[in-house]
Write an enzyme that holds these catalytic residues in place. Structure first.
Site, PDB file in Angstrom:
ATOM      1  N   TRP A 171       0.856  -1.175   0.000  1.00 56.16           N
ATOM      2  CA  TRP A 171       0.000   0.000   0.000  1.00 56.16           C
ATOM      3  C   TRP A 171       0.898   1.231   0.000  1.00 56.16           C
ATOM      4  O   TRP A 171       2.108   1.111   0.226  1.00 56.16           O
ATOM      5  CB  TRP A 171      -0.966  -0.002   1.170  1.00 56.16           C
ATOM      6  CG  TRP A 171      -0.465   0.452   2.506  1.00 56.16           C
ATOM      7  CD1 TRP A 171      -0.599   1.698   3.059  1.00 56.16           C
ATOM      8  CD2 TRP A 171       0.224  -0.329   3.497  1.00 56.16           C
ATOM      9  NE1 TRP A 171      -0.036   1.728   4.317  1.00 56.16           N
ATOM     10  CE2 TRP A 171       0.478   0.512   4.611  1.00 56.16           C
ATOM     11  CE3 TRP A 171       0.665  -1.645   3.551  1.00 56.16           C
ATOM     12  CZ2 TRP A 171       1.128   0.065   5.761  1.00 56.16           C
ATOM     13  CZ3 TRP A 171       1.328  -2.100   4.693  1.00 56.16           C
ATOM     14  CH2 TRP A 171       1.543  -1.251   5.776  1.00 56.16           C
ATOM     15  N   ASP A 193       5.385  -5.056   3.561  1.00 57.46           N
ATOM     16  CA  ASP A 193       5.454  -5.972   4.690  1.00 57.46           C
ATOM     17  C   ASP A 193       6.631  -6.927   4.507  1.00 57.46           C
ATOM     18  O   ASP A 193       6.958  -7.321   3.377  1.00 57.46           O
ATOM     19  CB  ASP A 193       4.166  -6.784   4.814  1.00 57.46           C
ATOM     20  CG  ASP A 193       3.033  -5.977   5.432  1.00 57.46           C
ATOM     21  OD1 ASP A 193       3.304  -4.866   5.945  1.00 57.46           O
ATOM     22  OD2 ASP A 193       1.880  -6.448   5.404  1.00 57.46           O
ATOM     23  N   ASN A 236      -3.990   0.506   5.301  1.00 60.32           N
ATOM     24  CA  ASN A 236      -2.988  -0.207   6.102  1.00 60.32           C
ATOM     25  C   ASN A 236      -3.631  -1.221   7.050  1.00 60.32           C
ATOM     26  O   ASN A 236      -2.965  -1.746   7.937  1.00 60.32           O
ATOM     27  CB  ASN A 236      -2.104   0.775   6.879  1.00 60.32           C
ATOM     28  CG  ASN A 236      -2.872   1.578   7.909  1.00 60.32           C
ATOM     29  OD1 ASN A 236      -3.998   1.249   8.259  1.00 60.32           O
ATOM     30  ND2 ASN A 236      -2.272   2.642   8.412  1.00 60.32           N
TER      31      ASN A 236
END
Lengths: 378, 180
Positions: free
Chosen positions: B106, B125, B153
């Site tokens: 994102w 991530d 998120n």
């Protein structure tokens, strides 16, 4: 200190052994206890399940505060579907053969509501969405389940709970989650400011889909990804506190929104917010929302107060100041509803129509928990 | 880790979100400390804003830096959700050893206090191990709901990796952009 304690215990044990024959004679009629395993009573509308950090699945009775048992949930189980008619709990989850790595298996685990034991594993595509929403799994009609996927492509896996089989996957590009509607239909919220309704046949295959008009701007004032069930559709609330009533009958009707916040509230910088900041009871047409004082982009700020609104006249009934900020609230679905306020490893139970505190249930799980209530929308 | 670990840690423990947040949550820090887990570190954060030279020697394109990548207040973290890899054996741009960088992310738009410019930030991530649990951070500038995933998120973003177990998150500068 420790050594003395241990010696005392040993002496006491020895003394007990020496006394045993006489006691055994006196208690000749007493049968030794064998122990056993309890079964969970039939749930009522004031029962709820916790879901949260470091596990969840604990079931409590909001009237007594007593824990009733625990359902297995995976670390990827943000919600479950409770099927009281069949006496089952359907738990979505993702599992690795080595804990955090290895072969991945995604399942809907069918649990018995009385023994709380897993009965059956239904394998689904390894696409279960990693999002914290109850609407990851929901019933569609009386024998299908929809499970929301994200890879990040969006889709929904369909499971038949009668045959206990995965029956297919439906692409839902741009639209998320599974909100059940009457019949074999479900609603989704879409990134272009619309909602989408998908209709299935009895076998779980798509027969059609309908898109609403664009009614919110996802860039300037998106609606929360938490839809509140009403008998004929859903309520959606935007970051700025606008309430949209989405009615789904033959088509999709959406009235002009109204605001939960008065001009004075806005002046005082009150905003709605939290991770699951709303709760709605259709039987009383009662909407509860977490609010806090803050600026733009504070839509996930924990609430410092709960405000209760009668949706019939759109007026606020009470304000409930919270001892500490909380992220989620929930309400039972019956006509005499309880309000649940989880946080700090406990759940505070209030009478929802008055806000009056009833009891606090301690040790419901570390950190805050989300609450999933039993029962159906009345 | 799981999505619940991640979401609960970052949402309930918005502890590191800001010093203002810390003040609001002071009553909860005792509870968190008793658990002796992830968020203890957050409780030791200074209550006054602190600016210091970043350890960010590897800053993209040599952009000016100001702030501590081990602090949630660091400018790149304006739309961050998760645990800071800079506290977990990696850095704000590198995943810790043995984890895998997710290629799908994102984004957020954050203003760099050192040059006043806005930058498009990719939040990747790091996946394949259990949750790091150090330096939880959740900020929501420009954050959107999960049906608008590119700016959300609240999603487990370990896509395209061997395992989608969540460990921590890095923040990469993609490009200069305009304010939103």
């Amino acid at each position: 200190m420790h050594a003395v304690g241990f010696r005392s215990l040993a002496l006491a044990t020895l003394a007990g052994a020496l006394l045993l024959p006489a006691q055994a004679v006196r208690s000749a009629e007493l049968q030794p206890e064998l122990g056993g395993v309890a079964e969970m009573p039939v749930p009522n509308d004031h029962w709820f399940m916790t879901l949260g950090f470091l596990g969840g699945g604990s079931i409590f009775d909001g009237d007594t505060g007593e824990m009733q048992g625990r359902v297995h949930v995976s670390q990827y189980s943000p919600g479950v579907t409770i099927d009281q008619r069949r006496g089952k709990v359907y738990v979505p989850g993702a599992y690795y053969s080595r804990g955090t790595y290895g072969e991945r298996t995604d399942l809907v685990v069918v649990n018995d509501l009385k023994t709380l034991a897993p009965l059956k594993e239904i394998e689904i595509p390894t696409k279960l969405a990693g999002v914290f929403s109850k609407a990851v799994i929901n019933p569609i009609g009386d024998r299908l389940l929809g499970v929301y996927n994200m890879t990040p492509a969006m889709s929904v896996s369909i499971v038949n709970v009668e045959t206990e089989r995965f029956v297919g996957e439906i692409s839902t590009a741009g639209c998320a989650l599974v909100y059940p509607l009457s019949g074999l239909r479900f609603m989704q919220i879409c990134g272009d400011g619309t909602v989408q309704v998908i209709e299935l046949d009895r076998n779980g295959r798509e027969t059609g889909r309908t898109r609403s008009r664009v009614f919110f701007d996802p860039e300037t004032d998106p609606v929360f990804d938490m839809a509140l069930a009403r008998p004929d559709g859903y309520l959606l609330v935007s970051f700025e506190g606008l309430v949209y009533d989405v009615r789904v009958t033959n088509g999709i009707e959406i009235d002009a929104p109204w605001s939960l916040l008065t001009d004075a509230d806005v002046e005082d910088k009150w905003r709605v917010g939290g991770s699951r900041p709303f709760a709605y009871n259709a039987a009383n047409d009662l909407l509860l929302t977490l609010v806090h004082q803050g600026g733009p982009d504070t839509h996930e700020e924990p609430g410092t107060e709960i405000w209760a609104f009668d949706l019939g006249n759109r007026l606020r009934g009470y304000r409930l100041a919270l001892e500490e900020p909380v992220n989620t609230i929930a309400i039972s679905l019956d006509s005499d509803p309880l309000l649940y306020v989880p946080g700090g490893g406990r759940v505070r139970v209030h009478t929802a129509r008055t806000g009056r505190w009833l009891r606090t249930i301690e040790e419901t799980g570390p950190y805050a928990s989300a609450i999933q209530v039993f029962g159906e929308v009345k | 880790m799981s999505v619940t670990d991640r979401i609960w840690a970052v949402l309930d423990a918005g502890v590191t979100r800001s010093t203002r947040g810390l003040a609001q949550r002071a009553s909860r820090r005792g509870f968190l400390a008793r658990l002796g887990t992830a968020l203890v570190a957050a409780g030791t954060m200074p209550l006054l804003p602190v600016m210091r030279e970043a350890h960010a020697a590897e800053a993209a394109g040599g952009i000016a830096e100001l702030g501590d990548p081990q602090s949630c207040d660091y400018w790149r973290y304006c739309a961050f959700g998760g645990y800071l890899c800079s506290c977990c054996g990696g850095s704000h741009t590198r995943c810790p050893p043995g984890t895998e960088l997710s290629p799908v992310t994102w984004v957020g738009t954050c203003q760099n206090p050192a040059d006043g410019k806005h930058y498009l930030i990719s939040y990747n991530d790091c996946c394949g191990k259990s949750v790091c649990g150090r330096c939880g951070c959740h900020r929501t500038e420009g954050d959107k709901p999960i049906y608008y995933p590119s700016k959300s998120n609240d999603i487990l973003w370990c896509f395209g990796t061997e395992s989608h177990s969540y460990h921590c998150t890095v923040a990469l500068v993609l490009s200069e952009t305009t304010a939103v």
